[in-house]
Design an enzyme around this catalytic site. Sequence first.
Site, mmCIF file in Angstrom:
data_model
loop_
_atom_site.group_PDB
_atom_site.id
_atom_site.type_symbol
_atom_site.label_atom_id
_atom_site.label_comp_id
_atom_site.label_asym_id
_atom_site.label_seq_id
_atom_site.Cartn_x
_atom_site.Cartn_y
_atom_site.Cartn_z
ATOM 1 N N ARG A 53 0.831 -1.212 0.000
ATOM 2 C CA ARG A 53 0.000 0.000 0.000
ATOM 3 C C ARG A 53 0.867 1.266 0.000
ATOM 4 O O ARG A 53 0.537 2.253 0.656
ATOM 5 C CB ARG A 53 -0.961 0.006 1.194
ATOM 6 C CG ARG A 53 -1.867 -1.212 1.280
ATOM 7 C CD ARG A 53 -3.013 -1.207 0.289
ATOM 8 N NE ARG A 53 -4.019 -0.225 0.551
ATOM 9 C CZ ARG A 53 -5.136 -0.424 1.225
ATOM 10 N NH1 ARG A 53 -5.395 -1.597 1.727
ATOM 11 N NH2 ARG A 53 -6.006 0.529 1.392
ATOM 12 N N ARG A 57 -3.337 7.423 0.801
ATOM 13 C CA ARG A 57 -3.734 8.673 1.457
ATOM 14 C C ARG A 57 -2.691 9.327 2.351
ATOM 15 O O ARG A 57 -2.832 10.486 2.708
ATOM 16 C CB ARG A 57 -5.019 8.432 2.272
ATOM 17 C CG ARG A 57 -6.239 8.275 1.394
ATOM 18 C CD ARG A 57 -7.380 7.657 2.167
ATOM 19 N NE ARG A 57 -7.010 6.300 2.580
ATOM 20 C CZ ARG A 57 -7.826 5.446 3.186
ATOM 21 N NH1 ARG A 57 -9.049 5.816 3.485
ATOM 22 N NH2 ARG A 57 -7.411 4.241 3.503
ATOM 23 N N ARG A 66 -6.419 11.986 -6.172
ATOM 24 C CA ARG A 66 -7.653 11.241 -5.895
ATOM 25 C C ARG A 66 -8.898 12.112 -6.143
ATOM 26 O O ARG A 66 -9.927 11.611 -6.568
ATOM 27 C CB ARG A 66 -7.561 10.757 -4.442
ATOM 28 C CG ARG A 66 -8.764 10.096 -3.851
ATOM 29 C CD ARG A 66 -8.966 8.707 -4.398
ATOM 30 N NE ARG A 66 -10.179 8.153 -3.816
ATOM 31 C CZ ARG A 66 -11.395 8.518 -4.173
ATOM 32 N NH1 ARG A 66 -11.571 9.410 -5.120
ATOM 33 N NH2 ARG A 66 -12.441 7.978 -3.593
ATOM 34 N N ASP A 103 -7.087 -2.255 -6.995
ATOM 35 C CA ASP A 103 -7.579 -2.794 -5.726
ATOM 36 C C ASP A 103 -7.967 -4.250 -5.927
ATOM 37 O O ASP A 103 -8.302 -4.655 -7.049
ATOM 38 C CB ASP A 103 -8.788 -1.997 -5.225
ATOM 39 C CG ASP A 103 -9.078 -2.308 -3.764
ATOM 40 O OD1 ASP A 103 -8.444 -1.693 -2.897
ATOM 41 O OD2 ASP A 103 -9.901 -3.205 -3.495
ATOM 42 N N TYR A 179 -15.233 -10.426 0.983
ATOM 43 C CA TYR A 179 -15.903 -9.153 0.662
ATOM 44 C C TYR A 179 -17.184 -9.396 -0.134
ATOM 45 O O TYR A 179 -18.192 -8.721 0.069
ATOM 46 C CB TYR A 179 -14.951 -8.219 -0.101
ATOM 47 C CG TYR A 179 -13.836 -7.722 0.790
ATOM 48 C CD1 TYR A 179 -14.042 -6.647 1.658
ATOM 49 C CD2 TYR A 179 -12.592 -8.348 0.813
ATOM 50 C CE1 TYR A 179 -13.033 -6.209 2.511
ATOM 51 C CE2 TYR A 179 -11.577 -7.918 1.660
ATOM 52 C CZ TYR A 179 -11.802 -6.864 2.507
ATOM 53 O OH TYR A 179 -10.820 -6.438 3.360
HETATM 54 O O1 CP3 Z 1 -0.031 0.956 -3.251
HETATM 55 C C1 CP3 Z 1 -0.495 -0.186 -3.351
HETATM 56 O O2 CP3 Z 1 -0.221 -1.115 -2.552
HETATM 57 C C2 CP3 Z 1 -1.373 -0.519 -4.534
HETATM 58 C C3 CP3 Z 1 -2.768 -0.349 -4.367
HETATM 59 C C4 CP3 Z 1 -3.621 -1.202 -3.438
HETATM 60 C C5 CP3 Z 1 -4.824 -0.701 -2.861
HETATM 61 N N1 CP3 Z 1 -5.447 -1.724 -2.225
HETATM 62 C C6 CP3 Z 1 -5.308 0.682 -2.993
HETATM 63 C C7 CP3 Z 1 -6.363 1.194 -2.086
HETATM 64 C C8 CP3 Z 1 -3.516 -2.548 -3.071
HETATM 65 C C9 CP3 Z 1 -2.407 -3.556 -3.350
HETATM 66 C C10 CP3 Z 1 -4.683 -2.865 -2.305
HETATM 67 C C11 CP3 Z 1 -4.956 -4.209 -1.769
HETATM 68 C C12 CP3 Z 1 -6.160 -4.414 -0.960
HETATM 69 N N2 CP3 Z 1 -7.393 -3.822 -1.069
HETATM 70 C C13 CP3 Z 1 -6.244 -5.392 0.077
HETATM 71 C C14 CP3 Z 1 -5.147 -6.369 0.459
HETATM 72 C C15 CP3 Z 1 -4.112 -5.753 1.317
HETATM 73 C C16 CP3 Z 1 -4.562 -5.445 2.720
HETATM 74 O O3 CP3 Z 1 -4.503 -4.241 3.056
HETATM 75 O O4 CP3 Z 1 -4.916 -6.367 3.457
HETATM 76 C C17 CP3 Z 1 -7.546 -5.325 0.611
HETATM 77 C C18 CP3 Z 1 -8.093 -6.181 1.740
HETATM 78 C C19 CP3 Z 1 -8.269 -4.321 -0.125
HETATM 79 C C20 CP3 Z 1 -9.710 -3.947 0.022
HETATM 80 C C21 CP3 Z 1 -9.903 -2.531 0.357
HETATM 81 N N3 CP3 Z 1 -9.581 -1.469 -0.470
HETATM 82 C C22 CP3 Z 1 -10.468 -2.011 1.553
HETATM 83 C C23 CP3 Z 1 -10.956 -2.828 2.714
HETATM 84 C C24 CP3 Z 1 -10.469 -0.613 1.405
HETATM 85 C C25 CP3 Z 1 -11.045 0.384 2.381
HETATM 86 C C26 CP3 Z 1 -10.176 0.572 3.554
HETATM 87 C C27 CP3 Z 1 -9.066 1.531 3.251
HETATM 88 O O5 CP3 Z 1 -7.894 1.194 3.432
HETATM 89 O O6 CP3 Z 1 -9.412 2.656 2.840
HETATM 90 C C28 CP3 Z 1 -9.871 -0.294 0.165
HETATM 91 C C29 CP3 Z 1 -9.648 1.062 -0.410
HETATM 92 C C30 CP3 Z 1 -8.289 1.380 -0.943
HETATM 93 N N4 CP3 Z 1 -7.532 0.549 -1.719
HETATM 94 C C31 CP3 Z 1 -7.614 2.622 -0.802
HETATM 95 C C32 CP3 Z 1 -6.407 2.506 -1.515
HETATM 96 C C33 CP3 Z 1 -5.353 3.563 -1.703
HETATM 97 C C34 CP3 Z 1 -8.148 3.828 -0.067
HETATM 98 C C35 CP3 Z 1 -9.301 4.454 -0.791
HETATM 99 C C36 CP3 Z 1 -9.096 5.918 -1.222
HETATM 100 O O7 CP3 Z 1 -7.961 6.346 -1.511
HETATM 101 O O8 CP3 Z 1 -10.099 6.613 -1.313
#
Ligand code: CP3
Length: 369
Positions: A53, A57, A66, A103, A179
């Site tokens: 990640r 943010r 974003r 994602d 999910y």
């Molecule tokens: O930089 C990176 O690693 C690449 C992008 C990436 C994102 N999500 C972007 C993201 C990757 C590899 C993921 C993986 C992901 N997504 C996982 C597996 C890794 C982990 O953290 O366990 C999971 C479970 C998700 C599902 C997911 N996506 C959730 C539960 C959420 C909401 C919670 C949160 O962290 O905000 C997201 C949203 C998300 N995915 C964001 C980002 C940057 C935030 C949303 C935003 O910027 O508005």
Amino acid sequence: MRIPDLHSAHFITRFSPIYILMEGRPENGANPKPLLRALAGETLDRPPWWLMRQAGRYLPEYRDLRRQAPSFLEFCLDPELATEATLQPIRRFGMDGAILFADILIVPHGLGARVAFREGEGPVLRPVRSAEDLKSLTPQRFGERVAPVFETVRRLKRALPPSVTLIGFAGAPWTVATYMVEGGSSREFARIKSWAYTMPDSFGRLIDALVAATIEYLSGQVEAGAEALQIFDSWAGVLPEPEFRLWVIEPTRRIVGELKKRHPGVPVIGFPRGAGLLYPDYVSGTGVDAVSLDTVVPMDAARELQSQAAVQGNLDPLMLVAGGTAMAEAVERIRAALGEGPFVFNLGHGIVPETPPDHVDQLAELLRT
Ligand code: CP3
């Protein structure tokens, strides 16, 4: 006058066009990129690094970018914005790996499960809870729905510096299914466990659909230019042993097996978060080239895993929030334990939004020496 020694590196560097041919051409077929070398089992003096990640943010430039998309899903599916989000941390910190910005919920979106990300609430999906609900999915349109991600990969391939490895990724079937079945994030996993435990055959059809889609999705990323792949199984650690074998190891083994057939040279990293004592069985059972360790894995167990595969990890993301000497000591402890074998420095889970970017600079500096 001194005659330049034809065999000196200086001579070749300064005067010979051979230099240009040598650069970028791997000697004896070996890979010149540090991250790919470590994933292939080499021990390096300085560990290559990237952070789960790493885009997101905690970076002010990410928050600006974003705002240019109406929703998070549209942001992920806009190749221009997603390319820029991927490059931001590389520009700032110089990681050895760039992870495609997308994602894990792009796969359910591709299958036709309605996916939305609500501000402050996380993901919301139209739930799939029975064999009947599976009929609402439309896998025949998968390729066209995920195509923008492949375009992002193509653009990244052109934009990245030559030493940086482009990492593609997907969620593992079990984690993505949590999910889809729960309709969003969950604490207890009551609905998915009830379905998987009472009707494994019907639940297995959802997993089968995810295995097939994940193979197409990851294979498409490789064809577009991804050089390594990571499979995120963030919720692997909530299952008892028999179900862990059935729903974590087995589907991942099928995905890795097919990817190895289609793209034998592309390393696959598995991240079965919370697998605990089942980490070694996960590695041998799935055939992954490398394993990403969560924060809790002790260094003795991690070192033993290094005889099976390259390891990646496992700084607590909250140590990155702490920074300073606490972080420096934690980084040193991990490097001292794992630096003698194939090792990629990373976190034990994703960066949290509270992370001060200065602390990532401090980490980059620590890892340069
Ligand atoms: O930089 C990176 O690693 C690449 C992008 C990436 C994102 N999500 C972007 C993201 C990757 C590899 C993921 C993986 C992901 N997504 C996982 C597996 C890794 C982990 O953290 O366990 C999971 C479970 C998700 C599902 C997911 N996506 C959730 C539960 C959420 C909401 C919670 C949160 O962290 O905000 C997201 C949203 C998300 N995915 C964001 C980002 C940057 C935030 C949303 C935003 O910027 O508005």
